[in-house]
Design an enzyme around this catalytic site. Structure first.
Site, PDB file in Angstrom:
ATOM      1  CG  ASP A  43      -0.268   0.118   2.538  1.00  0.00           C
ATOM      2  OD1 ASP A  43       0.984   0.166   2.570  1.00  0.00           O
ATOM      3  OD2 ASP A  43      -0.969   0.183   3.556  1.00  0.00           O
ATOM      4  CB  CYS A  50       0.920  -2.608   4.864  1.00  0.00           C
ATOM      5  SG  CYS A  50       0.836  -3.722   6.274  1.00  0.00           S
ATOM      6  N   GLY A  51       2.418  -0.615   6.338  1.00  0.00           N
ATOM      7  CA  GLY A  51       3.142   0.137   7.358  1.00  0.00           C
ATOM      8  C   GLY A  51       3.822  -0.779   8.363  1.00  0.00           C
ATOM      9  CB  THR A  52       2.582  -2.783  11.044  1.00  0.00           C
ATOM     10  OG1 THR A  52       1.324  -3.229  10.500  1.00  0.00           O
ATOM     11  CG2 THR A  52       2.393  -1.444  11.741  1.00  0.00           C
ATOM     12  CG  HIS A 101      10.011 -24.420  12.646  1.00  0.00           C
ATOM     13  ND1 HIS A 101      10.056 -24.329  14.020  1.00  0.00           N
ATOM     14  CD2 HIS A 101      11.210 -24.953  12.269  1.00  0.00           C
ATOM     15  CE1 HIS A 101      11.218 -24.784  14.471  1.00  0.00           C
ATOM     16  NE2 HIS A 101      11.946 -25.153  13.428  1.00  0.00           N
ATOM     17  CG  HIS A 108       8.509 -28.315  11.432  1.00  0.00           C
ATOM     18  ND1 HIS A 108       8.136 -27.673  12.595  1.00  0.00           N
ATOM     19  CD2 HIS A 108       9.799 -28.675  11.596  1.00  0.00           C
ATOM     20  CE1 HIS A 108       9.164 -27.632  13.417  1.00  0.00           C
ATOM     21  NE2 HIS A 108      10.201 -28.240  12.839  1.00  0.00           N
TER      22      HIS A 108
HETATM   23  C1  RB5 Z   1      -1.729   2.605   6.676  1.00  0.00           C
HETATM   24  O1  RB5 Z   1      -1.770   3.799   7.383  1.00  0.00           O
HETATM   25  C2  RB5 Z   1      -1.479   1.441   7.622  1.00  0.00           C
HETATM   26  O2  RB5 Z   1      -2.561   1.263   8.466  1.00  0.00           O
HETATM   27  C3  RB5 Z   1      -1.211   0.182   6.836  1.00  0.00           C
HETATM   28  O3  RB5 Z   1      -0.136   0.384   5.978  1.00  0.00           O
HETATM   29  C4  RB5 Z   1      -0.821  -1.043   7.633  1.00  0.00           C
HETATM   30  O4  RB5 Z   1       0.218  -0.772   8.533  1.00  0.00           O
HETATM   31  C5  RB5 Z   1      -1.904  -1.797   8.249  1.00  0.00           C
HETATM   32  O5  RB5 Z   1      -1.678  -2.873   8.830  1.00  0.00           O
END
Ligand code: RB5
Length: 148
Positions: A10, A67-69, A100, A135
């Site tokens: 994203d 994505c961000g996280t 695993h 596994h």
């Molecule tokens: C976008 O702001 C953020 O929410 C998205 O990239 C992601 O980290 C969601 O899990």
């Protein structure tokens, strides 16, 4: 040409995705960039589907989502059958996810990782095989899990 690897992000993962597309090419793979076109806000499930779909259908062996996280991507991608998306914050997690869990999608956090860290994690994910044995039994049980 090398193995085709779908990769998507994203907006929050866009910059890291750009770097990893280049890195995949350096490693001899053929990245298929299905990510957001830039840093304008976009919805991560759309790109999770674009990468996880071909993996789920057996058209691609493995893919990469950012994505961000990495959390939203892994939650979304894991809704598809046969997809085992693993969020990895370091090389050890990537190695164990392969050995695993036979993870077939690597999820990364673009806001949490420096490009050099992410490159190391991606390389470890790509070069590590599945241990099988006990596994395999566990991984097979995952596919038997279903709605209530
Ligand atoms: C976008 O702001 C953020 O929410 C998205 O990239 C992601 O980290 C969601 O899990």
């Amino acid at each position: 040409m090398g193995e085709k690897i779908p990769i998507g992000s994203d907006h929050a993962g866009y910059e890291l995705k750009e770097d990893l597309v280049n890195y995949l090419r350096e490693l001899g793979f053929e990245p298929e960039d299905v990510g957001a076109p830039g840093t304008e806000p976009s919805d991560y499930p759309d790109f999770a589907a674009a990468v996880a779909g071909p993996v789920s259908r057996g058209e691609r062996r493995r893919g990469v989502l950012i994505c961000g996280t990495g959390i939203g991507m892994s939650i979304s991608a894991n809704r598809l059958p046969r997809v085992r998306a693993a969020l990895a914050m370091n090389e050890n997690m990537a190695e164990i996810a392969r050995r695993h869990n036979d993870a077939n999608i690597l999820a990364l956090g673009g806001r949490l990782l420096a490009p050099q860290q992410a490159r190391g994690i991606l390389k470890k994910f790509l070069e590590t095989g599945f241990d099988g044995g006990r596994h395999l039994r566990r991984v097979e049980k995952i596919e038997k899990l279903g709605p209530g």
